[in-house]
Scaffold this active site. Structure first.
Site, PDB file in Angstrom:
ATOM      1  N   HIS A 355      -1.532   0.725   6.391  1.00 50.73           N
ATOM      2  CA  HIS A 355      -0.844   0.828   5.369  1.00 50.73           C
ATOM      3  C   HIS A 355       0.945   0.681   5.465  1.00 50.73           C
ATOM      4  O   HIS A 355       1.617   0.998   4.514  1.00 50.73           O
ATOM      5  CB  HIS A 355      -0.882   2.244   4.746  1.00 50.73           C
ATOM      6  N   LYS A 543       9.641   6.507  -6.741  1.00 55.45           N
ATOM      7  CA  LYS A 543       8.737   6.151  -5.493  1.00 55.45           C
ATOM      8  C   LYS A 543       9.298   7.102  -4.500  1.00 55.45           C
ATOM      9  O   LYS A 543      10.457   7.901  -4.626  1.00 55.45           O
ATOM     10  CB  LYS A 543       8.944   5.038  -4.887  1.00 55.45           C
ATOM     11  N   ARG A 544       8.710   7.253  -3.153  1.00 56.77           N
ATOM     12  CA  ARG A 544       9.047   8.147  -2.182  1.00 56.77           C
ATOM     13  C   ARG A 544      10.721   7.575  -2.053  1.00 56.77           C
ATOM     14  O   ARG A 544      11.061   6.344  -2.089  1.00 56.77           O
ATOM     15  CB  ARG A 544       8.394   7.893  -0.921  1.00 56.77           C
ATOM     16  N   LYS A 549      13.187   1.345   0.927  1.00 59.75           N
ATOM     17  CA  LYS A 549      12.937   0.976  -0.499  1.00 59.75           C
ATOM     18  C   LYS A 549      14.217   0.737  -1.423  1.00 59.75           C
ATOM     19  O   LYS A 549      14.151   0.265  -2.581  1.00 59.75           O
ATOM     20  CB  LYS A 549      12.150   2.198  -0.989  1.00 59.75           C
ATOM     21  N   THR A 651       2.099   0.404  -5.310  1.00 64.17           N
ATOM     22  CA  THR A 651       1.340   0.503  -6.176  1.00 64.17           C
ATOM     23  C   THR A 651       1.956   1.018  -7.666  1.00 64.17           C
ATOM     24  O   THR A 651       1.390   0.524  -8.701  1.00 64.17           O
ATOM     25  CB  THR A 651       0.252   1.484  -6.207  1.00 64.17           C
ATOM     26  N   LYS A 655       1.470  -0.358 -11.926  1.00 64.81           N
ATOM     27  CA  LYS A 655       1.434   0.579 -12.889  1.00 64.81           C
ATOM     28  C   LYS A 655       2.487   0.265 -13.968  1.00 64.81           C
ATOM     29  O   LYS A 655       2.162   0.106 -15.237  1.00 64.81           O
ATOM     30  CB  LYS A 655       1.579   1.921 -12.430  1.00 64.81           C
TER      31      LYS A 655
HETATM   32  C1  26V Z   1       5.185   7.056   6.903  1.00 64.30           C
HETATM   33  C2  26V Z   1       6.377   7.343   7.668  1.00 64.30           C
HETATM   34  C3  26V Z   1       6.265   8.649   8.855  1.00 64.30           C
HETATM   35  C4  26V Z   1       7.738   8.302   9.648  1.00 64.30           C
HETATM   36  C5  26V Z   1       8.754   8.106   9.083  1.00 64.30           C
HETATM   37  C6  26V Z   1       8.775   6.731   8.204  1.00 64.30           C
HETATM   38  C7  26V Z   1       7.428   6.602   7.429  1.00 64.30           C
HETATM   39  C8  26V Z   1       7.460   5.740   6.529  1.00 64.30           C
HETATM   40  C9  26V Z   1       6.388   5.420   5.563  1.00 64.30           C
HETATM   41  C10 26V Z   1       5.162   6.100   5.865  1.00 64.30           C
HETATM   42  C11 26V Z   1       4.025   5.996   5.129  1.00 64.30           C
HETATM   43  C12 26V Z   1       3.098   5.262   5.796  1.00 64.30           C
HETATM   44  C13 26V Z   1       1.619   4.929   5.017  1.00 64.30           C
HETATM   45  C14 26V Z   1       2.154   4.684   3.656  1.00 64.30           C
HETATM   46  O1  26V Z   1       2.124   5.667   2.725  1.00 64.30           O
HETATM   47  N1  26V Z   1       1.942   3.489   3.129  1.00 64.30           N
HETATM   48  C15 26V Z   1       2.139   3.094   1.726  1.00 64.30           C
HETATM   49  O2  26V Z   1       0.594   2.820   1.383  1.00 64.30           O
HETATM   50  C16 26V Z   1       0.618   2.415   0.061  1.00 64.30           C
HETATM   51  C17 26V Z   1      -0.881   2.394  -0.148  1.00 64.30           C
HETATM   52  O3  26V Z   1      -1.383   1.219   0.473  1.00 64.30           O
HETATM   53  C18 26V Z   1       1.363   1.081   0.208  1.00 64.30           C
HETATM   54  O4  26V Z   1       1.354   0.495  -1.486  1.00 64.30           O
HETATM   55  C19 26V Z   1       2.714   1.339   0.275  1.00 64.30           C
HETATM   56  O5  26V Z   1       3.440   0.139   0.254  1.00 64.30           O
HETATM   57  C20 26V Z   1       2.905   1.589   1.560  1.00 64.30           C
HETATM   58  O6  26V Z   1       4.353   2.186   2.011  1.00 64.30           O
END
Ligand code: 26V
Length: 813
Positions: A355, A543-544, A549, A651, A655
């Site tokens: 992801h 969003k986060r 982003k 996603t 929406k």
């Molecule tokens: C985790 C971390 C942890 C360390 C600090 C930076 C960081 C940045 C992002 C994440 C999240 C990783 C996994 C995640 O949530 N990915 C999201 O998954 C969604 C579903 O597939 C996708 O639509 C998003 O684009 C993606 O960011």
């Protein structure tokens, strides 16, 4: 289901009476909500039991979606919708003097996820059930979800999210299905019946208790299961034997350390690294989940060497990838299979979704920590890795650099993504662009070694929650216009394209948006005391919060519009309201500073009467699934502005599209496919392309100082960050300032600024042409059907899991 209004009313009154010994007159809203939820749950239980029985007896292949996060939100509304009884319940309640909408607002969100990854898992559960796929969720029953966000003086303050405070009407604790999970200790090797046997000693046992939540299908008699595990101490006997009699202090420490496992969801934090508790969480739910799957499989009497014909396990990101080694352990140590048999079955069962390409997010565990916590699992991973490296060496003899780089254990670290790839038969990305980047950049060595494993599955969203539930007016209009077949086959939304030029339909679309905006404006006034113009353009980024982003790009542009208005108060721009909603990880300082920046800009702009209310900025506190359901149907403009190549899919973008917003987007993640679906005239694309970003990252050639020196708008904006314009303290936004200039703007904010400003000028001029704008909205809705997660899940089922779509459950006797 078929439900008669009078029957519902009498069921409801009785339920309230039986649950709380109350009549409607004296009952609190909370009790009224619980009675309704309890009744709905009663309505689904028979189908639930029948579904489980059928699955067990038929041997039908089951898919288990393993995920650390399930961002479910609320269930009352969506269960009523899927059962087809929302209207009858609403009418019945009205006659009893109760507002269904008010009761729906009582439910606490199940916020068991950070963002897209967790929400995707929730959409998939809904789509699996509604497509008739025997698919279940497996995860952790966190006592606290992602923190609740309060904004105090413009700063984010985190408060624990005790979502279970009032109880949870949907879950059922299954005491009798508890499982033991073992941590620590050591492994003694013995030969029993001529077989090398691994005996785990001196371990710390933890009791995993499952809580099951029904996953109700839309218009089908199937009910799947979301099973979430809670960690509890093993009962009294353990305390007795392990600790000296009566040593309550030790027993208490043990209890606390065990309960900590399912206490709280980790924020996706840049500081997660090496958190022992997080690894414990992962092994905890993976081991409990796999053991319980095996237990019920064995009950069915099918042979163990056919497990892969009846079971599939999906690994949602690297978090559950220890499942590869745990299944090997169970098959070898408990079911006494050979390594080769076990490996064949395991890799055939497991499939992994990646992801993110952000390297900080890829999980790696220090070997010592891993070995101490999971000694037997570590041994198995070592053996998997030994065989894998041998195979690499056969293909690429002596290419040690490459082999080291691909090794599962390297540099004193266990690399979970590598374990997931080696141990799965399928590796997928979540949008076409993302999958291509994985194949040719991030995971190119693995792609060369295992080309057949790699495939794409573009994400999707459940149109039941994200259109039918959250925007009933639009949903009804669609059905009135093209009939109801789109509900079961959302691709048929494309019939709406015929009405693109129909003035009557255009007006209806526009007036629904207007009504949604007016409702939301009232809510904003009541909640935040901010008066907004419902006729202004609603421009939304929710969003986060993360640098990639680029909320910073959005806020700098708002400051730029403000600067222009200050220079020329009669400037002809359409009134706009900018909405932000975002949680920042507690230790992610730049992200938290960005929230403060947005709020400082909001305070400045919202209180400046000289700009004639042309701009307003609203930061929506505590963004959540239920808040998303309110804001998305109001949006005119959807901000999807990540640095190209960094957003795996997104996603939220889908929406908004489904609710008729026009997207301002970079060609990143699924935006690329949205553009292809809707056509480039109906989306506003800007900025660097993924290959350009990748090339700058590889070869250099970008200097943010150049933009700063040459573009006077940018120069002014950057200066305003630190010259006291926005804050008394000039140091307040120093980190943002430095990231953009001193650290050369890693996410190309300044580089894309000019293109972004032009994109917004386009939005302004498109919006002036009412007819054109309405056409764009219609085309967005009409082409959003392909992004229904029903579509996505059918591809997973067919290409990866080998599960079937059941039409209906056969009648049970
Ligand atoms: C985790 C971390 C942890 C360390 C600090 C930076 C960081 C940045 C992002 C994440 C999240 C990783 C996994 C995640 O949530 N990915 C999201 O998954 C969604 C579903 O597939 C996708 O639509 C998003 O684009 C993606 O960011």
């Amino acid at each position: 289901m078929i439900l008669d209004k009078e029957k519902f009313k009498s069921d409801y009154v009785r339920k309230l009476m039986n649950s709380f010994a109350e009549e409607i007159e004296g009952a609190s809203k909370l009790h009224k909500y619980f009675a309704l939820g309890g009744l709905v749950r009663d309505y689904v239980t028979e189908n639930w039991v029948n579904t489980n029985k059928y699955y067990l007896e038929s041997g039908e292949k089951q898919i288990y979606y393993f995920s650390m996060e399930f961002l479910i939100g609320r269930l009352l509304g969506s269960n009523l919708l899927n059962l087809g009884i929302r209207q009858v319940c609403k009418d019945g309640l009205t006659e009893l003097g109760i507002s269904l909408e008010e009761l729906e607002e009582i439910e606490n969100d199940a916020g068991l996820g950070n963002g897209g990854l967790g929400r995707l898992a929730a959409c998939f559960l809904d789509s699996m059930a509604s497509s008739g796929i025997p698919g279940h969720g497996c995860g952790i029953r966190y006592r606290y979800g992602l923190f609740e966000q309060k904004i105090i003086d413009g700063y984010q303050v985190e408060v624990p999210d005790y979502w279970l405070r009032d109880g949870n009407v949907w879950e059922i604790r299954k005491e009798n299905k508890a499982i033991e999970v073992r941590f620590g200790g050591k492994i003694r090797i013995d030969y029993i019946n001529n077989r090398m046997t691994f005996i785990h000693e001196d371990y710390e046992p933890v009791r995993a208790v499952p809580y099951d939540t029904p996953v109700v299908a839309y218009d089908k008699n199937m009910v799947n299961t979301l099973r979430l595990w809670s960690a509890e101490p093993i009962a009294w006997e353990f305390d007795f034997n392990t600790f000296s009699r009566g040593d309550y202090v030790k027993a208490e420490a043990y209890r606390a350390s065990v309960e900590a496992i399912s206490q709280v969801l980790y924020p996706d934090d840049s500081n997660w690294e090496g958190k022992l508790l997080r690894l414990k969480q992962q092994y905890f739910f993976v081991s409990a989940g796999l053991q319980s799957i095996l237990r019920s499989y064995k009950k069915s009497g099918l042979p163990i060497n056919e497990l892969n014909k009846h079971i599939a396990v999906h690994i949602n990101d690297t978090h559950p990838s220890v499942a590869v080694a745990e299944l090997m352990r169970i098959l070898i140590d408990e079911e006494l299979l050979s390594w080769d048999e076990a490996w064949h079955i395991t890799t055939d069962i497991m499939a992994y979704t990646n992801h993110t390409i952000l390297s900080e997010a890829l999980e790696k565990w220090p070997v010592d920590m891993f070995k101490n916590l999971l000694p037997r699992i570590y041994m198995i991973i070592e053996e998997i890795n030994r065989r894998f490296c041998e195979a690499l060496n056969r293909k690429w003899p002596g290419q040690w650099g490459r082999i080291n780089n691909m090794s599962i254990i390297n540099d004193g670290l266990v690399k979970m993504a590598h374990l997931a790839i080696v141990g799965s038969h399928s590796v997928n990305g979540v949008a076409e662009l993302h999958t291509e980047i994985l194949k040719h950049q991030e995971l190119s060595n693995f792609y060369q070694f295992y080309p057949e494993k790699f495939n794409n599955k573009t994400n999707g969203i459940t149109h039941r929650r994200w259109l039918m539930k959250c925007n009933p007016k639009l949903s009804n209009l669609i059905t009135d216009t093209i009939g109801s077949s789109w509900i079961k086959a959302p691709i048929e939304l494309n019939s709406l394209a015929k009405y693109k030029y129909d003035p009557a339909f255009q007006n209806k679309i526009a007036s629904i948006k207007k009504a949604n905006k007016a409702n939301f404006s009232n809510l904003i006034k009541n909640k935040y005391g901010i008066v907004i113009d419902p006729n202004s353009i609603f421009d939304v980024q929710v969003k986060r919060l993360h640098a990639y982003k680029r909320q910073i790009l959005n806020v700098l542009h708002i400051m730029h519009l403000y600067n222009k208005l200050k220079e020329n108060p009669s400037l002809d721009i359409l009134p706009r309201t900018f909405f932000f909603g975002a949680k920042a990880s507690p230790s992610y300082h730049l992200a938290k500073q960005t929230i403060k920046l947005i709020n400082s800009v909001a305070t400045k702009i919202n209180n400046d009467s000289s700009i004639n209310d042309k701009l307003k900025v609203v930061f929506l506190e505590n963004y959540s699934v239920s808040l998303a359901e309110k804001i998305i149907p109001c949006a005119d403009v959807s901000e999807q502005i990540s640095t190209a190549s960094k957003e795996a899919s997104g996603t939220g973008n889908m929406k908004f599209m489904m609710n008729g917003a026009v997207t301002v987007a970079t060609l990143d993640g699924a935006n690329v496919e949205m553009k292809d679906a809707v056509g480039e005239d109906n989306i506003v694309i800007f900025g660097l392309k993924a290959n350009e970003v990748i090339s700058y990252n590889k070869y250099g050639g970008y200097s943010s100082w150049d933009v700063y020196n040459n573009d006077m708008r940018v120069n002014k904006l950057i200066t305003q960050l630190v010259d006291g314009t926005l804050s008394h303290s000039r140091a307040e936004f120093k980190n943002i300032y430095e990231s953009l200039l001193m650290f050369n703007d890693e996410y190309f904010v300044l580089k894309d600024f000019d293109a972004y400003a032009k994109a917004h000028e386009r939005v302004d001029s498109l919006y002036r042409n009412n007819t054109k704008w309405n056409e764009m909205c219609i085309m967005n809705i009409a082409h959003s059907g392909v992004f229904s997660s029903d579509n996505t899940i059918k591809q997973y089922s067919k290409d990866i899991w080998g599960t079937r779509e059941l039409k209906l459950l056969p009648e049970m006797d």
